[in-house]
Design a protein around this motif. Structure first.
Motif, PDB file in Angstrom:
ATOM      1  N   GLU A 174       3.604  -4.954   3.358  1.00 16.12           N
ATOM      2  CA  GLU A 174       4.552  -6.045   3.602  1.00 16.12           C
ATOM      3  C   GLU A 174       4.986  -6.695   2.290  1.00 16.12           C
ATOM      4  O   GLU A 174       6.186  -6.955   2.084  1.00 16.12           O
ATOM      5  CB  GLU A 174       3.932  -7.088   4.533  1.00 16.12           C
ATOM      6  N   GLU A 175       4.034  -6.948   1.401  1.00 20.50           N
ATOM      7  CA  GLU A 175       4.355  -7.532   0.103  1.00 20.50           C
ATOM      8  C   GLU A 175       5.232  -6.585  -0.708  1.00 20.50           C
ATOM      9  O   GLU A 175       6.192  -7.005  -1.365  1.00 20.50           O
ATOM     10  CB  GLU A 175       3.074  -7.845  -0.671  1.00 20.50           C
ATOM     11  N   PHE A 176       4.893  -5.312  -0.673  1.00 20.26           N
ATOM     12  CA  PHE A 176       5.619  -4.307  -1.426  1.00 20.26           C
ATOM     13  C   PHE A 176       7.071  -4.216  -0.962  1.00 20.26           C
ATOM     14  O   PHE A 176       8.008  -4.266  -1.768  1.00 20.26           O
ATOM     15  CB  PHE A 176       4.919  -2.954  -1.264  1.00 20.26           C
ATOM     16  N   LEU A 177       7.261  -4.108   0.357  1.00 18.31           N
ATOM     17  CA  LEU A 177       8.610  -3.982   0.902  1.00 18.31           C
ATOM     18  C   LEU A 177       9.438  -5.240   0.642  1.00 18.31           C
ATOM     19  O   LEU A 177      10.600  -5.164   0.247  1.00 18.31           O
ATOM     20  CB  LEU A 177       8.548  -3.693   2.409  1.00 18.31           C
ATOM     21  N   GLU A 178       8.835  -6.401   0.875  1.00 21.21           N
ATOM     22  CA  GLU A 178       9.558  -7.656   0.698  1.00 21.21           C
ATOM     23  C   GLU A 178      10.021  -7.840  -0.738  1.00 21.21           C
ATOM     24  O   GLU A 178      11.172  -8.216  -0.994  1.00 21.21           O
ATOM     25  CB  GLU A 178       8.674  -8.837   1.115  1.00 21.21           C
TER      26      GLU A 178
END
Length: 224
Positions: free
Chosen positions: A201-205
């Motif tokens: 989630e952090e990576f995509l965001e």
């Protein structure tokens, strides 16, 4: 290599070097008409593969003729030690660890082997996948143990493998502490809750909010 786009430098290297290897082995060369029937028959009967080209077309964004050409090259390359033919593109450098991580990313079944289906599905994502699919593939590359998190140790191993593959022949010469520096910058930007790991989630965001990263995802479309 600066901070801009650094988060996906490994993926960019994966695609560029992978394309060079595929072309060197003739995998991306157009297929002659006389080879069509033989490859069609082999693809329909080969063990561990879907029953026909139609199923592979559904799983990928390749045409029937492209799959036939890819399979012909795949048969030639798979005789080599898995993915260590990467070193043929840069024989003066150490690509062994990079080859290991590349193999790991394509081995989605985690069984120590790469079947043709896994090969073309991964290649389809790299060359013709959506931005979301490419980012997920990149995260999977960095997440070496596949536990759903990227740790500093995993990212450092990936970065070191890239610098080893680049060798001492780059200009300006890469400093020995460059991989560690890039890992720290990666986590400063990606680890939003500062818990020491990066989630999908952090990576995509973070990636989706970075214009440079988003534009870089379009660089390798329509290569074949």
């Amino acid at each position: 290599m600066g901070i801009q786009g650094m988060e996906l430098c490994a993926m960019a290297v994966v695609i560029m070097l992978f394309i060079a290897v595929l072309k060197q082995f003739g995998i991306l060369e157009p297929m002659s008409m006389e080879d069509t029937s033989d490859s069609d028959l082999e693809l329909s009967s080969i063990r561990h593969q879907p029953e026909g080209l139609e199923q592979l077309q559904e799983l990928t964004k390749f045409t029937k003729k492209e799959l036939q050409s890819l399979y012909r090259g795949f048969k030639n390359v798979r005789r080599c030690q898995p993915f260590h033919w990467v070193s043929l593109v840069s024989p003066l450098t150490d690509a062994s660890m990079y080859a290991h991580f590349l193999f790991n990313a394509f081995d989605v079944d985690r069984n120590g082997a790469i079947c043709f289906e896994n090969f073309v599905v991964g290649l389809s994502i790299l060359l013709r996948g959506t931005v979301h699919e490419k980012l997920n593939w990149a995260f999977n590359l960095y997440d070496i143990n596949k536990d759903g998190y990227i740790t500093k140790e995993e990212m450092l191993a990936i970065m070191k493998s890239i610098y080893n593959m680049m060798g001492r022949y780059t200009y300006p010469i890469v400093r020995d502490d460059a991989p560690i520096e890039h890992v720290e910058k990666f986590f400063q930007k990606m680890d939003r809750n500062r818990d020491g790991v990066v989630t999908i989630e952090e990576f995509l965001e973070t990636c989706q909010k970075d214009e440079n990263i988003m534009s870089s995802m379009q660089l390798f479309e329509n290569v074949i």
